[in-house]
Structure formats: structure tokens, C-alpha cells
Motif scaffolding. Structure first.
Motif, short mmCIF file in Angstrom:
data_model
loop_
_atom_site.label_atom_id
_atom_site.label_comp_id
_atom_site.label_asym_id
_atom_site.label_seq_id
_atom_site.Cartn_x
_atom_site.Cartn_y
_atom_site.Cartn_z
N GLY A 1 0.80 -1.22 0.00
CA GLY A 1 0.00 0.00 0.00
C GLY A 1 0.82 1.26 0.00
O GLY A 1 0.27 2.35 -0.03
N SER B 1 1.55 1.36 -3.70
CA SER B 1 0.64 0.25 -3.94
C SER B 1 1.10 -0.62 -5.10
O SER B 1 1.71 -0.15 -6.06
N ASP C 1 0.77 -0.33 -9.14
CA ASP C 1 -0.53 0.32 -9.31
C ASP C 1 -0.49 1.31 -10.46
O ASP C 1 0.48 2.07 -10.65
N GLN D 1 -4.15 0.97 -2.88
CA GLN D 1 -4.61 0.52 -1.56
C GLN D 1 -4.48 1.65 -0.53
O GLN D 1 -3.48 2.37 -0.50
N SER E 1 -9.00 -3.71 -4.68
CA SER E 1 -8.36 -2.41 -4.51
C SER E 1 -9.27 -1.51 -3.69
O SER E 1 -10.40 -1.22 -4.09
#
Length: 246
Positions: A87, A90, A112, A121, A146
Motif C-alpha cells: 500500500g 501500492s 498500481d 490501496q 483495490s
């Protein structure tokens, strides 16, 4: 803890320390290894497990690049692969697992918002996802939620190498999908026919049917706190399913 298989009573045996802010844990299907996600340590920690005593011994720990701040960890059904969700930043990291020692080596880092991966996240004690990776029984498909993108991603998995390929993304309030606001936890039913996802942001559990051939999901319905007599499900964040599927 040691568990009495008749009464269910637990007896304390030992602790494993030095696992900074241990946030998520999973056991390999062969019972030989335990894996821990450490958000502040920004690593996934591999520990070997004594099959008789249950005692743990650390084998190694690895981070991602660029993914960090691991908040969730899961092993594949064939025990060949370990997944870590980060996170901060992420992303999803795939680790290969040594079948003998249980140690891990990094295979791939799916960041991400790179190559269409919606893997954002929330990174906080109360908002991070919990157990948000689900694998099909045959290990061919992996589902990842997510919390930021309000989504569930479907990846196909190469059962030889462990590499993942993004297949589909299911997003809250898109194409009639509902119940995925701050999607946090994902669980497949034991028969593999349904996927359940908590929507922490709307106190819901979304229900999907699963195509066993393609892995694709079809949204069916959601159950929500405050409707149809459902109470005490505010901020639903984590899921468990009984082994008999009932």
C-alpha cells in the motif's frame, strides 16, 4: 498456539518476534511455511514451520520494487507462489517459493496504475485491505481487490512460472457492479462457484458468480448493513467462509 482438536481450546506455546507490525499471515498448503506481511518493514517474511511442534524459523524476507508497505499476503494453492499486496507504494508482488526451504525470490512487481493495473490501496491501520487475494483451486486465476480504485482485478496465472496477466477489472458502479466501495477482502467459495468481496466503504458484501473456464465474474447481488434486517455489519472489512461452503 496449540489447538485441541476435540474441544477447540488453545494453549499458548511461543511467539515469533522481530516481525515489524505483522499485519497479515498465511500458511502454505503443504503446511511447511508461514508468510507474514510487514507494512512498516516493507517486506514479506518467510518462515519455515516444524510440522510436529508448529515452531517457526525465519528463512528470508524480501521487499518489492517499487511496491512497498505490504498489508496482505497469500500463497497459491499449489504452494509454488506467494503474493504480497503493498500500500506504500501500492502494487502486487509475485514471489516464487522454494518447495524445500520455503524461502522466496521475487518474480514480478505489478505496480498500481501501470499497464492498466488498478491496485491502489489505502495505507492505514483501519483502512488497509485484509486478505484481499483469492486464488482459484486450480491456481489458474487470481483475484485482487483495490480499496482506492473500488475494484476487483482478475489475473490469469501461468501455473508453471507463476507470472500473472491482467484479464478483467470489475469496478463499483460500472456495468451494474455494486458493493465494491473500498473493496477490502475477497473469498472464493470452496466449490469455486462464487466470489465474495467486502465493500468497507458501504458496509456491504458483493456476490459474484465465477466462470470456471475463463475466471470471469458476473455480479449477482450485494448484502448491505441496514437493509433486509442486516445489522452490525458496519465497515465490513474481512471475510471468512466455512470449509463446507454453507
Amino acid at each position: 498456539f496449540e489447538r485441541n482438536t476435540v474441544t477447540g481450546q488453545l494453549t499458548y506455546r511461543s511467539s515469533k518476534t522481530g516481525l515489524s507490525a505483522a499485519f497479515s499471515v498465511d500458511v502454505s498448503s503443504d503446511n511447511k511455511s508461514v508468510y507474514v506481511a510487514s507494512p512498516t518493514g516493507s517486506v514479506v517474511i518467510a518462515l519455515s514451520r516444524d510440522l510436529t511442534t508448529g515452531e517457526l524459523t525465519e528463512t528470508n524476507r524480501l521487499g518489492g520494487s517499487p511496491t512497498g508497505g505490504f498489508v496482505s499476503v497469500s500463497t497459491s494453492p499449489d504452494a509454488k507462489t506467494v503474493y504480497g499486496v503493498g500500500g506504500s507504494p501500492s502494487g502486487l508482488v509475485v514471489f516464487n517459493r522454494d518447495a524445500t526451504t520455503g524461502s522466496i525470490t521475487r518474480l514480478a512487481d505489478y505496480a498500481d496504475n501501470v499497464s492498466g493495473n488498478p491496485l491502489g490501496q489505502v495505507f492505514s491501520p483501519t483502512g488497509s485491505p485484509i486478505k484481499n487475494i483469492a486464488s482459484s483451486t486450480d491456481g489458474r486465476f487470481v483475484y485482487v481487490t483495490s480499496t482506492i480504485d473500488n475494484a476487483v482485478s482478475l489475473f490469469s496465472r501461468d501455473t508453471t512460472t507463476g507470472a500473472l496477466t491482467l484479464v478483467s477489472v470489475y469496478i463499483d458502479n460500472v456495468a451494474s457492479v455494486d458493493g465494491l466501495l473500498a473493496a477490502s477482502s475477497a473469498k472464493l467459495s470452496p466449490d469455486g462457484k462464487h466470489l465474495y468481496v467486502t465493500g468497507q466503504g458501504e458496509s456491504s458484501v458483493a456476490i459474484f458468480s465465477v466462470n470456471s473456464t475463463s475466471g470471469e465474474l458476473t455480479y449477482l447481488a450485494k448484502v448491505t448493513n441496514g437493509t433486509d434486517g442486516i445489522t452490525n455489519m458496519q465497515g465490513s472489512r474481512s471475510l471468512a467462509i466455512s470449509p463446507d461452503g454453507k
